[in-house]
Design an enzyme around this catalytic site. Structure first.
Site, short mmCIF file in Angstrom:
data_model
loop_
_atom_site.label_atom_id
_atom_site.label_comp_id
_atom_site.label_asym_id
_atom_site.label_seq_id
_atom_site.Cartn_x
_atom_site.Cartn_y
_atom_site.Cartn_z
N HIS A 56 45.65 -114.75 -52.25
CA HIS A 56 45.89 -113.30 -52.21
C HIS A 56 45.94 -112.69 -53.62
O HIS A 56 45.44 -111.60 -53.86
CB HIS A 56 47.22 -113.04 -51.46
CG HIS A 56 47.66 -111.62 -51.50
ND1 HIS A 56 48.82 -111.21 -52.13
CD2 HIS A 56 47.09 -110.49 -51.01
CE1 HIS A 56 48.94 -109.90 -52.02
NE2 HIS A 56 47.91 -109.43 -51.34
N GLU A 59 42.51 -112.27 -54.83
CA GLU A 59 41.90 -111.10 -54.19
C GLU A 59 42.22 -109.83 -55.01
O GLU A 59 41.33 -109.01 -55.27
CB GLU A 59 42.43 -110.96 -52.75
CG GLU A 59 41.88 -109.75 -51.99
CD GLU A 59 42.94 -109.09 -51.11
OE1 GLU A 59 43.53 -109.77 -50.26
OE2 GLU A 59 43.17 -107.88 -51.30
N HIS A 60 43.46 -109.70 -55.44
CA HIS A 60 43.82 -108.55 -56.29
C HIS A 60 43.05 -108.56 -57.61
O HIS A 60 42.56 -107.53 -58.07
CB HIS A 60 45.33 -108.59 -56.59
CG HIS A 60 46.16 -107.95 -55.53
ND1 HIS A 60 46.95 -106.84 -55.76
CD2 HIS A 60 46.32 -108.26 -54.23
CE1 HIS A 60 47.57 -106.51 -54.65
NE2 HIS A 60 47.22 -107.35 -53.70
N GLU A 136 54.68 -106.16 -53.99
CA GLU A 136 54.17 -106.11 -52.62
C GLU A 136 55.00 -107.03 -51.72
O GLU A 136 55.37 -106.69 -50.61
CB GLU A 136 52.71 -106.60 -52.62
CG GLU A 136 51.74 -105.66 -51.94
CD GLU A 136 50.31 -106.21 -51.94
OE1 GLU A 136 49.50 -105.67 -52.69
OE2 GLU A 136 50.04 -107.18 -51.20
#
Lengths: 430, 430
Positions: A56, A59-60, A136
């Site tokens: 993840h 992905e950022h 997040e």
């Protein structure tokens, strides 16, 4: 059984570039907008132990820039072209996608091809983005008892398989993720031979294939796709129960997880029956659990069943419920398990099951009826290693489910002795 | 408090070879027998995910042979020299050791040095030995509900740390272990700089050091010791309960696991108080739990407490019990948790705690009073990364534990809200 809802779906165009990249196209003449995505066959379940959150996090970082589009200019450029872009990470898939005017499709393909191989990461960007993913995590999980509860249930449900790790990553491990970790993961998994290109729009498969050769095709296919060798779950020998309480909880709830097959894995042929079973038991007013526990007995405020068969290695069947005032989640859970046991002892009526099958197939067809939705669905199947023909035949498979199938899969999978149940309750502070 | 039992232990001789191998010697003039061992800083917790059982499998394969001692001639040669040899694998340590006449010590050191670097594995041997470890697993674990129960409890107790994996390995994963896996693990972890040589016997430290340089010292120390970077446990947010039933179970039982520090890890200064607490609650007739639940209330056939602080990263405090006829394990468990809560609310008498401390220190000193036992204890500490001085001061640390310490650590660690409890019951076949 001659119902249009059980007809096969149109199969997509499937091709392959010389470098091994899969190409999937769903022509759709309805709008001049194209859905364009690259789905990588990698997700959180491919992270090394101790490096949770890395898929993840990468992905950022993929939005941070390349030589050609430095300083996070990727998304602004897509916007300037009249498009929108985004990405998602699951346990098995990391996908980057855009909705763009068909006229700029090839330009966007060139941009996506560029960041498949030319990612540039500054140490400063990495540190700043790590704070973003930590924030997040704080917002979505640490501030939400329900999300923490799901994370704990999941960790107990899988004893060996990496599906037990949180997608977002454990906080301590996210804090330790470095630029080098991200680049190593990128180099290992971001290759054309480990990716599926998916396009939907007013364009033919051959046209997309030609565009893809001119863009993605330039990337050398010298890396074989990484093997998906993941630790598997050993046989389940015990019932597990988890209790969590938190002062921020509103209504108490329970969730019970049962191990089930995934559509693309071993036992996947039971997927359609499990989908119909979830509908039959399901959470809307036509579902058996709702009718019994919410409407008739008034023991629950909400109750339902869900089947998730869209992962690579395992699926899960979940029963959940929020008890009514004066009923404990343990009591509701006990009654629901007894109800399921009775369900497994008696075949439901053919008529009732037909209604559920039509509703399920109808709702799914409706959801697939937008530019890109069917393509996304196929892309997930292909990325997970499943077959497009099987996916196209899904409505037929639903049409073929019998009442006896429901009883069979209920007895096969909904065994309380191998389940994991969590109780989430409000903590009363002294 | 001036009790001989609380005096420091004699510190061992500590040295280091030029290749980085640690040398630990406990001179012992009582017998012409030497204890000789090599303790590697590697165990089951260092296996890659999906390769459980590898550390233990390699331990078996280490007896298969080298150029110099092919065809499993290692142990027969030790026997011929008048000695006995064996080995063990834990989550953190793999150790090979012999008891031999002191006259052949150097020869045995040469043999052990030989297999530190010259292991030869035939494919046939590997396949045959894999069947041996699979059979070991069948006998010790799969045929024993109690062992399976511990395996399941452990898997649920640790959600992220590899201590949750079974030492023996999951069956499916053992079946997949190859010669290449074993050799890669061997090459990665079996180095002088990752090993501790331990000798006890009628010999001085300097003499052992000289012998060691002549044998182990020949091995190049070109590999830095592997880092012990292991996934750590995230904060515990939920109580977990596990229920297992099996027709082979005799008496039902419960076990409750609480996360506790290890002696060498963070919070290790609480180790002595946890050891005394386990004794205070303990399972012999002087223990509080025994007196209350077995002798007075007759609710339990057996009950006790144990603290394991001898791992690298985490310790565990365990409470376990077998209920008396007519009492369910759940009922006994509930009453024990209530009892512990009361214990944490009131400081025990100084006299009572002194008796426990003396008994604990005395029993430990007795256990250390054989050739090699003290050396083994030190070797474990050093291999785990602990300090010899701290280990030598253990009796003093026990002597310094106060009744207030017991209450403090009970309240700090024995929190039912973060515990894992397992219930093992007899399955009544219909």
């Amino acid at each position: 059984m001659a119902d249009g809802r059980f007809s096969p779906l149109p199969e997509p165009f499937m091709g392959k570039l010389s470098n091994g990249m899969d190409v999937l196209v769903v022509p759709d003449r309805r709008a001049p907008v194209a859905y364009h995505g690259v789905y990588y066959r990698v997700g959180a379940a491919d992270e090394d132990a101790g490096k949770t959150g890395l898929a993840h996090f990468l992905e950022h970082l993929m939005f941070k820039g390349t030589e050609q589009f430095p300083e996070a200019q990727f998304s602004p450029r897509v916007a300037k072209l009249g498009g929108k872009d985004n990405a998602f990470t699951s346990a098995d898939i990391t996908a980057y996608y855009q909705r763009v005017p068909i006229s700029v499709l090839e330009e966007v393909m060139a941009m996506e091809a560029d960041r498949m191989t030319n990612l540039r990461l500054d140490e400063d960007d990495v540190v700043a983005e790590r704070d973003v993913v930590l924030e997040e995590r704080s917002t979505r999980i640490d501030n939400s008892p329900a999300a923490q509860f799901r994370e704990e249930l999941n960790a107990v449900f899988y004893r060996n398989h990496p599906y037990g790790r949180p997608l977002a990553g454990w906080r301590k491990e996210i804090e330790g993720l470095s630029r080098e970790d991200a680049l190593a993961f990128y180099k290992r998994f971001y290759h054309p031979s480990n990716a599926v290109l998916v396009v939907a729009g007013d364009i033919s498969g051959q046209e997309v294939l030609a565009m893809a050769e001119r863009t993605y095709g330039k990337i050398l296919g010298d890396n074989p796709p990484p093997a998906h060798v993941r630790p598997q779950e050993p046989p389940i020998r015990a019932t597990r129960i988890l209790e969590m309480s938190d002062p921020r909880v509103g209504n108490p709830q329970f969730s019970t997880y049962f191990m089930a097959p995934s559509y693309v894995g071993e036992g996947g042929e039971d997927g359609p029956a499990l989908d119909v079973l979830a509908r039959r038991l399901g959470n809307d007013p036509s579902g058996l659990l709702y009718r019994h526990f919410v409407r008739d007995q008034k023991k629950a405020l909400s109750i339902g069943a869900a089947y998730y068969g869209g992962a690579r290695d395992h699926g899960v069947f979940i029963i959940y419920g929020i008890p009514a005032e004066g009923v404990s989640p343990e009591e509701l859970h006990g009654q629901v398990m007894a109800f399921l046991s009775e369900f497994g002892a008696k075949t439901p009526s053919q008529d009732r099951v037909e209604v559920d099958k039509k509703a399920l197939a109808g709702a799914t067809l409706l959801a697939l009826d937008s530019v890109g939705a069917l393509a996304q669905s196929y892309a997930r199947t292909v990325t997970l290693g499943g077959s497009v023909s099987q996916a196209a035949a899904w409505p037929q498979a639903i049409g073929a489910v019998t009442p006896e199938d429901l009883v069979r899969v209920a007895n096969k999978y909904l065994d309380p002795k191998t389940s994991v149940t969590g109780f989430l309750t409000k903590e009363e502070r002294p």
